[in-house]
Motif scaffolding. Structure first.
Motif, mmCIF file in Angstrom:
data_model
loop_
_atom_site.group_PDB
_atom_site.id
_atom_site.type_symbol
_atom_site.label_atom_id
_atom_site.label_comp_id
_atom_site.label_asym_id
_atom_site.label_seq_id
_atom_site.Cartn_x
_atom_site.Cartn_y
_atom_site.Cartn_z
ATOM 1 N N ARG A 43 52.363 -9.364 25.345
ATOM 2 C CA ARG A 43 53.092 -9.737 24.207
ATOM 3 C C ARG A 43 52.157 -9.217 23.036
ATOM 4 N NH1 ARG A 43 53.629 -14.744 26.463
ATOM 5 N NH2 ARG A 43 52.739 -15.679 24.796
ATOM 6 N N VAL A 44 51.172 -8.056 23.444
ATOM 7 C CA VAL A 44 50.551 -7.421 22.256
ATOM 8 C C VAL A 44 51.294 -6.137 21.853
ATOM 9 C CG1 VAL A 44 48.573 -6.063 21.835
ATOM 10 C CG2 VAL A 44 48.291 -8.178 23.231
ATOM 11 N N PRO A 45 51.694 -5.897 20.859
ATOM 12 C CA PRO A 45 52.644 -5.051 20.291
ATOM 13 C C PRO A 45 52.052 -3.336 20.785
ATOM 14 C CG PRO A 45 52.499 -6.253 18.541
ATOM 15 C CD PRO A 45 51.482 -6.889 19.580
ATOM 16 N N TYR A 46 53.164 -2.749 21.272
ATOM 17 C CA TYR A 46 52.787 -1.288 21.746
ATOM 18 C C TYR A 46 51.757 -0.683 20.913
ATOM 19 C CZ TYR A 46 53.752 3.216 23.725
ATOM 20 O OH TYR A 46 53.744 4.672 24.472
ATOM 21 N N SER A 47 51.704 -0.617 19.589
ATOM 22 C CA SER A 47 50.994 0.040 18.643
ATOM 23 C C SER A 47 49.592 -0.702 18.690
ATOM 24 C CB SER A 47 51.442 0.493 17.157
ATOM 25 O OG SER A 47 51.509 -0.689 16.737
ATOM 26 N N ASN A 48 49.361 -1.717 18.998
ATOM 27 C CA ASN A 48 48.069 -2.617 18.857
ATOM 28 C C ASN A 48 47.499 -2.391 19.892
ATOM 29 O OD1 ASN A 48 48.884 -3.658 16.388
ATOM 30 N ND2 ASN A 48 48.712 -5.445 17.244
ATOM 31 N N ILE A 49 47.894 -1.805 21.149
ATOM 32 C CA ILE A 49 47.255 -1.671 22.592
ATOM 33 C C ILE A 49 46.322 -0.316 22.830
ATOM 34 C CG2 ILE A 49 47.643 -1.453 24.935
ATOM 35 C CD1 ILE A 49 50.126 -3.178 24.823
ATOM 36 N N GLN A 50 45.165 -0.676 23.177
ATOM 37 C CA GLN A 50 44.403 0.529 23.352
ATOM 38 C C GLN A 50 43.863 0.260 24.858
ATOM 39 O OE1 GLN A 50 40.876 1.132 20.728
ATOM 40 N NE2 GLN A 50 42.175 0.043 19.156
ATOM 41 N N ILE A 51 43.897 1.340 25.636
ATOM 42 C CA ILE A 51 43.491 1.408 27.004
ATOM 43 C C ILE A 51 42.349 2.244 27.354
ATOM 44 C CG2 ILE A 51 44.483 1.491 29.138
ATOM 45 C CD1 ILE A 51 46.966 1.111 28.206
ATOM 46 N N ILE A 52 41.311 1.708 28.030
ATOM 47 C CA ILE A 52 39.998 2.437 28.298
ATOM 48 C C ILE A 52 40.109 2.425 29.691
ATOM 49 C CG2 ILE A 52 37.791 2.649 27.966
ATOM 50 C CD1 ILE A 52 38.264 1.240 25.159
ATOM 51 N N PHE A 53 39.564 3.707 30.379
ATOM 52 C CA PHE A 53 39.277 3.948 31.712
ATOM 53 C C PHE A 53 38.210 4.832 31.820
ATOM 54 C CE2 PHE A 53 40.013 6.156 35.580
ATOM 55 C CZ PHE A 53 39.884 4.788 36.930
ATOM 56 N N LYS A 54 37.026 4.391 32.553
ATOM 57 C CA LYS A 54 35.815 5.288 32.666
ATOM 58 C C LYS A 54 35.757 6.110 31.336
ATOM 59 C CE LYS A 54 36.312 5.535 37.412
ATOM 60 N NZ LYS A 54 36.302 6.539 38.755
ATOM 61 N N GLN A 56 37.643 6.964 28.817
ATOM 62 C CA GLN A 56 38.652 7.648 28.535
ATOM 63 C C GLN A 56 39.583 6.956 27.604
ATOM 64 O OE1 GLN A 56 40.053 10.792 31.588
ATOM 65 N NE2 GLN A 56 39.349 8.928 32.738
ATOM 66 N N ARG A 57 39.983 7.261 26.623
ATOM 67 C CA ARG A 57 41.008 6.594 25.522
ATOM 68 C C ARG A 57 42.598 6.969 25.822
ATOM 69 N NH1 ARG A 57 38.012 3.704 22.051
ATOM 70 N NH2 ARG A 57 39.637 3.508 20.516
ATOM 71 N N LEU A 58 43.145 6.295 26.786
ATOM 72 C CA LEU A 58 44.173 6.569 27.367
ATOM 73 C C LEU A 58 45.303 6.593 26.503
ATOM 74 C CD1 LEU A 58 44.181 5.207 31.029
ATOM 75 C CD2 LEU A 58 43.090 7.179 30.160
ATOM 76 N N HIS A 59 45.396 5.275 25.597
ATOM 77 C CA HIS A 59 46.296 5.203 24.821
ATOM 78 C C HIS A 59 46.792 6.466 23.765
ATOM 79 C CE1 HIS A 59 42.823 3.743 22.961
ATOM 80 N NE2 HIS A 59 43.325 4.191 21.732
ATOM 81 N N LEU A 60 45.652 7.363 23.648
ATOM 82 C CA LEU A 60 46.007 8.374 22.578
ATOM 83 C C LEU A 60 46.948 9.426 23.171
ATOM 84 C CD1 LEU A 60 42.057 8.524 21.364
ATOM 85 C CD2 LEU A 60 44.388 7.576 20.207
#
Length: 197
Positions: A43-54, A56-60
């Protein structure tokens, strides 16, 4: 030929919380697909979500397939994102719940439309179809009433959402549009069935 179902199960760390997120898709799941699932689960809004993997900033890059980043089932990813205030969260949960319920109605509407098309094309015995049509008509009318009830709830929410975040407004608008589109489909199905009853 049947479509291949892509499945992916990821572990997401969000602060001290851990979430197991399964994704099922007809095409390779994208970052955007993951973000949508995270939005529902956290329930975190889409535009507030940042995802990081190794690193890499995937949400971009929401349109890129997760596999392009080397992500496979079992991988662990980091999520950053602030939850909504309790009052906004309550409204957001309500909208998400309505969206899920509408999806169930839409699935039933699509199945009913397929059943009717089969009857229309002569794929069902005429006597059996004649007996079943009133039931199908009643079910279609009930789906239309349910969609209208959810639409009315969203109108009430709309009146109270003056200070809501843009993501909540967008989600609200998308659910409302989805309902409107499917009310038209139910109207069409009801009309088609009425001609044969």
């Amino acid at each position: 030929m049947s479509k291949r179902l892509h499945t992916l199960k990821l572990e997401i760390a969000h602060g001290s919380d851990r979430h197991e997120i399964p994704i099922y898709s007809d095409s390779p799941p994208t970052v955007g697909d993951l973000i949508k699932e995270l939005e529902k689960k956290t329930r975190v809004p889409y535009s507030n979500i940042q995802i990081i993997f190794k690193g890499q900033r995937l949400h971009l890059q929401p349109e890129v397939a997760l596999v392009k980043f080397g992500i496979f089932s079992g991988n662990k990813l980091q999520m950053i994102g602030e939850r909504l205030s309790p009052s906004h969260d309550a409204i957001f949960r309500r909208i998400l719940g309505i969206g899920k319920d509408v999806d169930l109605i839409v699935k039933a509407l699509n199945e009913s439309t397929q059943e009717f098309s089969l009857m229309e094309s002569g794929g069902v015995d005429k006597v059996m179809a004649k007996e079943y049509l009133p039931q199908l008509h009643k079910r279609a009318r009930q789906m239309k009433q349910d969609l209208q009830a959810f639409y009315n709830v969203l109108v009430e929410v709309e009146d109270s959402k003056n200070d809501l975040a843009d993501d909540i407004r967008k989600h609200h608008a998308n659910v409302k549009r989805h309902i409107t589109e499917n009310m038209s489909k139910s109207d069409s199905l009801i009309e088609r069935i009425s001609r044969l009853i």
